[in-house]
Scaffold this motif. Structure first.
Motif, PDB file in Angstrom:
ATOM      1  N   ARG A  94       0.840  -1.214   0.000  1.00 34.25           N
ATOM      2  CA  ARG A  94       0.000   0.000   0.000  1.00 34.25           C
ATOM      3  C   ARG A  94       0.871   1.259   0.000  1.00 34.25           C
ATOM      4  O   ARG A  94       0.584   2.224  -0.707  1.00 34.25           O
ATOM      5  N   ARG A 153      -4.445  -4.771  -9.395  1.00 35.55           N
ATOM      6  CA  ARG A 153      -4.727  -5.636  -8.251  1.00 35.55           C
ATOM      7  C   ARG A 153      -4.608  -4.824  -6.967  1.00 35.55           C
ATOM      8  O   ARG A 153      -3.774  -3.934  -6.876  1.00 35.55           O
ATOM      9  N   THR A 154      -5.413  -5.169  -5.986  1.00 35.11           N
ATOM     10  CA  THR A 154      -5.302  -4.527  -4.686  1.00 35.11           C
ATOM     11  C   THR A 154      -4.049  -5.048  -3.989  1.00 35.11           C
ATOM     12  O   THR A 154      -3.492  -6.091  -4.372  1.00 35.11           O
TER      13      THR A 154
END
Length: 148
Positions: A90, A131-132
Motif C-alpha cells: 500500500r 490488483r489490490t
C-alpha cells in the motif's frame, strides 16, 4: 573483506562494525574475498563474488548515514507478516514511485523475503488488470521459490 552480520541496528545502533556476525563461532571478523592493488578490480571482484550492485556501494565513512536512512525508510517489518507486507505494498502504491532508493530497498526486500521475483511487475506494471495490495500479497504468499 566480506562481513556477514545480523541486522540488529536501528536508531539506537548504527555502527555496522558493532553488529554480531552471522556465524558466532567464526575465527575472524570477515572473509577475505581477494587481495588486489587496483580499486576498480576490487569492486569488480566483489560484485562478481557477492552479487553486489555497483549503484549501492557506500564508502565506509558514509555507511552509517546510509544505514540510518535505510532504517528510517526502507527496512521491512520483522517479522514480515502477511498484514505487514500488505501495508508495505500500500505504501509503495501510494508513493507512486517516491524516493527511488527507498522504493528499491522495499521492493528488493519483498522479493528476497517472499521469493516472488515478479512482485515489482505486479505493483507497477500489471499485465492484465490492477490488483489490490491484498490480491498482490495473496499471490506473493503462494509463490514458491526455486533453487537455481
Amino acid at each position: 573483506m566480506l562481513y556477514l552480520s545480523w541486522d540488529v541496528g536501528g536508531e539506537h545502533l548504527q555502527d555496522l562494525l558493532e553488529f554480531p556476525p552471522l556465524d558466532l563461532d567464526a575465527q575472524s571478523d570477515g572473509n577475505v574475498l581477494a587481495e588486489v592493488d587496483d580499486a576498480v578490480e576490487a569492486i569488480r571482484i566483489a560484485e562478481q563474488l557477492t552479487d553486489a550492485v555497483r549503484e549501492r556501494w557506500a564508502n565506509f565513512g558514509v555507511a552509517t548515514e546510509d544505514y540510518l536512512d535505510y532504517v528510517r525508510s526502507g527496512r521491512l517489518p520483522d517479522p514480515l507478516t502477511k498484514h505487514a507486507a500488505i501495508e508495505v505494498v500500500r505504501t509503495l502504491v501510494a508513493s507512486g514511485g517516491g524516493d527511488e532508493r527507498t522504493v528499491s530497498w522495499l521492493l528488493d526486500g519483498l522479493a528476497r523475503r517472499t521469493g516472488c521475483l515478479h512482485i515489482t511487475d505486479m505493483i507497477y506494471w500489471p499485465s492484465d488488470r490492477f490488483r489490490t495490495a491484498e490480491e498482490i500479497i495473496d499471490h506473493v504468499w503462494s509463490c514458491t521459490p526455486i533453487a537455481l
